[in-house]
Design an enzyme around this catalytic site. Structure first.
Site, PDB file in Angstrom:
ATOM      1  CD1 TRP A   1      -2.139  -2.290   1.570  1.00  0.00           C
ATOM      2  CD2 TRP A   1      -2.970  -1.185  -0.190  1.00  0.00           C
ATOM      3  NE1 TRP A   1      -3.122  -3.074   0.997  1.00  0.00           N
ATOM      4  CE2 TRP A   1      -3.653  -2.426  -0.074  1.00  0.00           C
ATOM      5  CE3 TRP A   1      -3.319  -0.328  -1.231  1.00  0.00           C
ATOM      6  CZ2 TRP A   1      -4.658  -2.809  -0.973  1.00  0.00           C
ATOM      7  CZ3 TRP A   1      -4.323  -0.710  -2.119  1.00  0.00           C
ATOM      8  CH2 TRP A   1      -4.981  -1.942  -1.990  1.00  0.00           C
TER       9      TRP A   1
ATOM     10  CG  ASP B   1      -3.447   4.131   3.835  1.00  0.00           C
ATOM     11  OD1 ASP B   1      -4.542   3.989   4.420  1.00  0.00           O
ATOM     12  OD2 ASP B   1      -3.105   3.451   2.845  1.00  0.00           O
TER      13      ASP B   1
ATOM     14  CE  LYS C   1      -8.781  -2.161   4.169  1.00  0.00           C
ATOM     15  NZ  LYS C   1      -8.999  -3.309   3.382  1.00  0.00           N
TER      16      LYS C   1
HETATM   17  N1  PMP Z   1      -4.487   1.444   1.952  1.00  0.00           N
HETATM   18  C1  PMP Z   1      -4.575   0.325   2.690  1.00  0.00           C
HETATM   19  C2  PMP Z   1      -3.677   0.171   3.877  1.00  0.00           C
HETATM   20  C3  PMP Z   1      -5.499  -0.658   2.334  1.00  0.00           C
HETATM   21  O1  PMP Z   1      -5.588  -1.784   3.059  1.00  0.00           O
HETATM   22  C4  PMP Z   1      -6.330  -0.476   1.215  1.00  0.00           C
HETATM   23  C5  PMP Z   1      -7.371  -1.483   0.790  1.00  0.00           C
HETATM   24  N2  PMP Z   1      -7.203  -2.761   1.187  1.00  0.00           N
HETATM   25  C6  PMP Z   1      -6.191   0.700   0.477  1.00  0.00           C
HETATM   26  C7  PMP Z   1      -5.275   1.640   0.886  1.00  0.00           C
HETATM   27  C8  PMP Z   1      -7.019   0.952  -0.739  1.00  0.00           C
HETATM   28  O2  PMP Z   1      -8.293   1.249  -0.317  1.00  0.00           O
HETATM   29  P1  PMP Z   1      -9.517   1.449  -1.300  1.00  0.00           P
HETATM   30  O3  PMP Z   1      -9.852   0.118  -1.854  1.00  0.00           O
HETATM   31  O4  PMP Z   1     -10.573   2.008  -0.385  1.00  0.00           O
HETATM   32  O5  PMP Z   1      -9.114   2.416  -2.344  1.00  0.00           O
END
Ligand code: PMP
Length: 361
Positions: free
Chosen positions: A102, A172, A196
């Protein structure tokens, strides 16, 4: 009703109480003869939901005065771009810590917008730990320092946040917000996709320090400007009304659990159960993360062979355990044990893991 043992990484388990309340008021919200899905986002009913959800989040996270809470769309993935679009001015550098999947996505987007410096990385350790940030040095005039508090795929999590001095710290927190108390005042901006710990997919929470709004770029598309959403109380355009409503119900549930300290205690207990089974398995299960970077939200582990991992997933499925397959990019196994995953589900999984090891070890 038989609830599955749900270890999905996101969208993930929601508190049953919140689902039940949503069901009860689904077709007729509090006697108005309409669903939340059928009313204007500018109605007094929805404005109350919007405000109450904000207030609940402020209370639970002890967000100090001087911060705004926004409910946006586009997921955390859009925040990867919005953060630099708003905060990375011409001639400045954005500092990023690279901790895995991420963080890398956030870095990739920021590079499309401006100058980026990766100031620390655990790439050489295969992203099995959070890098040591004690001697961190930032580029002069850094626009912000970005971290990923919990790497959902790798299963590593910050135990303490870095000191960025006067440089705004941006995080994030998609996969661990609301899982433990922390000091919001250390951050300039926090963002999290809801799916989550906060609620259903469709809404992304942004918490930002108001003084940053003055420094933000205004030469970007209106929908991507934090200041516009802040001025409009997240009602600049039609917001994801149902996701915000459901998030409110989840936040009420967290409050009823006793707030973040209580939730953290249970989360630690749940994580300790699974890591305990891994550590006591004599190498049958191999934890992916270094012990001092282990995530309390996403427990990742491997078995001796991919065949055995497949057998594990198959047998787990037959026993009612859902969502244990590791992310397709890394393989292996992962149990996501967010707030709404009950202790009993984790106890059952620990029991299954011990039994599986006995039979296949
Ligand atoms: N950052 C993290 C730490 C994530 O776990 C996720 C999704 N699993 C995201 C960003 C991306 O999120 P989204 O699908 O809401 O764009």
């Amino acid at each position: 009703m038989n609830r599955a043992y749900n270890f999905n990484p996101g969208p993930a388990a929601l508190p049953f109480e919140a689902l039940q309340q949503a069901r009860e008021e689904f077709a007729d919200y509090r006697g108005i003869g309409m669903s939340v899905l059928e009313i204007s986002h500018r109605s007094k009913e929805f404005e109350a939901i919007n405000d109450e959800t904000q207030t609940l989040l402020k209370d639970l996270l002890s967000i100090p005065d001087g911060y705004k809470v926004l409910f946006l769309q586009g997921g955390a993935s859009l925040q990867f771009a919005m953060v630099p679009m708003n905060l990375l001015a011409e001639g400045r550098t954005a500092a990023y810590v690279d901790t895995g999947s991420w963080a890398k996505k956030a870095i990739k987007e920021a590079k499309l917008i401006g100058e980026v410096a990766v100031v620390a990385s655990s790439a050489d350790a295969g992203y099995t730990r959070i890098p040591d940030l004690s001697g961190l040095s930032l580029p002069s005039g850094a626009a912000y320092l970005h971290i990923t508090s919990n790497e959902t795929i790798g299963g590593i999590q910050y135990k303490a946040f870095p000191d960025a001095g006067d440089v705004p710290l941006v995080a994030d927190m998609s996969s661990d917000i609301l899982s433990r108390p922390f000091d919001v005042s250390r951050f300039g901006l926090i963002y999290a996709g809801a799916q989550k710990n906060l609620g259903p997919a469709g809404v992304t929470v942004v918490i930002l320090r108001e003084d940053l709004l003055e420094r933000m770029r205004r030469d970007i598309p209106t929908m991507l400007r934090y200041d516009v959403h802040a001025e409009n109380n997240s009602l600049y355009n039609t917001p994801p009304v149902f996701s915000i409503y459901m998030t409110g119900l989840v936040l009420k549930w967290v409050k009823a659990q006793g707030g973040l300290s209580a939730v953290e205690r249970i989360n630690r207990e749940k994580a300790a159960l699974l890591y305990g089974v891994i550590d006591e398995s004599g190498g049958f299960y191999r934890g992916v993360a270094d012990p001092d970077s282990r995530s309390v939200m996403n427990v990742t582990w491997r078995l001796e062979s991919e065949e055995l991992e497949k057998a594990f997933i198959k047998e787990a499925g037959e026993n009612g355990f859902v969502g244990l397959k590791g992310h397709r990019s890394v393989g292996g196994l992962r149990a996501s044990i967010y707030n709404a995953v009950p202790l009993e589900a984790v106890q059952a999984l620990a029991g299954f893991m011990r039994d599986f090891a006995r039979r296949h070890g």
